[in-house]
Write a protein that holds these residues in place. Structure first.
Motif, mmCIF file in Angstrom:
data_model
loop_
_atom_site.group_PDB
_atom_site.id
_atom_site.type_symbol
_atom_site.label_atom_id
_atom_site.label_comp_id
_atom_site.label_asym_id
_atom_site.label_seq_id
_atom_site.Cartn_x
_atom_site.Cartn_y
_atom_site.Cartn_z
ATOM 1 N N ALA A 112 9.488 5.233 -1.475
ATOM 2 C CA ALA A 112 8.240 5.307 -0.704
ATOM 3 C C ALA A 112 8.589 5.358 0.781
ATOM 4 O O ALA A 112 9.591 4.807 1.216
ATOM 5 N N PRO A 113 7.748 6.050 1.585
ATOM 6 C CA PRO A 113 7.962 6.038 3.030
ATOM 7 C C PRO A 113 7.652 4.644 3.583
ATOM 8 O O PRO A 113 6.775 3.952 3.069
ATOM 9 N N LEU A 165 0.799 -1.218 0.000
ATOM 10 C CA LEU A 165 0.000 0.000 0.000
ATOM 11 C C LEU A 165 0.835 1.274 0.000
ATOM 12 O O LEU A 165 0.301 2.359 0.070
ATOM 13 N N ARG A 166 2.155 1.140 -0.069
ATOM 14 C CA ARG A 166 3.008 2.328 -0.064
ATOM 15 C C ARG A 166 2.761 3.168 -1.304
ATOM 16 O O ARG A 166 2.575 2.625 -2.393
ATOM 17 N N PRO A 167 2.823 4.498 -1.174
ATOM 18 C CA PRO A 167 2.671 5.369 -2.348
ATOM 19 C C PRO A 167 4.008 5.515 -3.088
ATOM 20 O O PRO A 167 4.744 6.472 -2.890
ATOM 21 N N TRP A 168 4.358 4.557 -3.901
ATOM 22 C CA TRP A 168 5.616 4.587 -4.633
ATOM 23 C C TRP A 168 5.621 5.759 -5.605
ATOM 24 O O TRP A 168 4.609 6.075 -6.215
ATOM 25 N N PRO A 179 8.679 -4.067 -10.074
ATOM 26 C CA PRO A 179 7.965 -3.613 -8.876
ATOM 27 C C PRO A 179 7.633 -4.708 -7.864
ATOM 28 O O PRO A 179 7.350 -4.411 -6.713
ATOM 29 N N THR A 180 7.695 -5.955 -8.245
ATOM 30 C CA THR A 180 7.451 -7.035 -7.288
ATOM 31 C C THR A 180 8.758 -7.635 -6.771
ATOM 32 O O THR A 180 8.744 -8.585 -5.996
ATOM 33 N N THR A 201 13.229 1.700 -1.340
ATOM 34 C CA THR A 201 13.587 1.923 -2.739
ATOM 35 C C THR A 201 13.399 0.613 -3.495
ATOM 36 O O THR A 201 13.564 -0.474 -2.946
ATOM 37 N N ARG A 202 13.046 0.741 -4.772
ATOM 38 C CA ARG A 202 12.915 -0.440 -5.624
ATOM 39 C C ARG A 202 13.175 -0.048 -7.072
ATOM 40 O O ARG A 202 13.129 1.119 -7.437
ATOM 41 N N ASP A 203 13.415 -1.030 -7.899
ATOM 42 C CA ASP A 203 13.634 -0.847 -9.327
ATOM 43 C C ASP A 203 12.267 -0.768 -10.005
ATOM 44 O O ASP A 203 11.464 -1.697 -9.885
#
Length: 57
Positions: free
Chosen positions: A23-24, A4-7, A37-38, A31-33
């Motif tokens: 995202a917080p 549910l993070r607002p990426w 996204p998964t 952080t992610r690529d």
């Protein structure tokens, strides 16, 4: 469980495929690529993230 993070990614990335999203996350910055996204997520303490931003600016 659904993430549910607002990426978000930088507005400077335009529509590029090689972006990092942030995202917080409970006192940290996740952080992610954006191409995966998964995939794995790296967490950085907020103080470390702030130091990183100051350094790159």
């Amino acid at each position: 469980m659904r993430d549910l993070r607002p990426w978000r990614k930088s507005s400077h990335s335009a529509n590029g495929a090689s972006c990092v999203e942030i995202a917080p996350a409970d006192g940290a910055i996740a952080t992610r690529d954006s191409k995966n996204p998964t995939g794995p997520v790296l967490l950085f303490p907020k103080a470390s993230w702030s130091t990183f931003l100051r350094t790159v600016r």
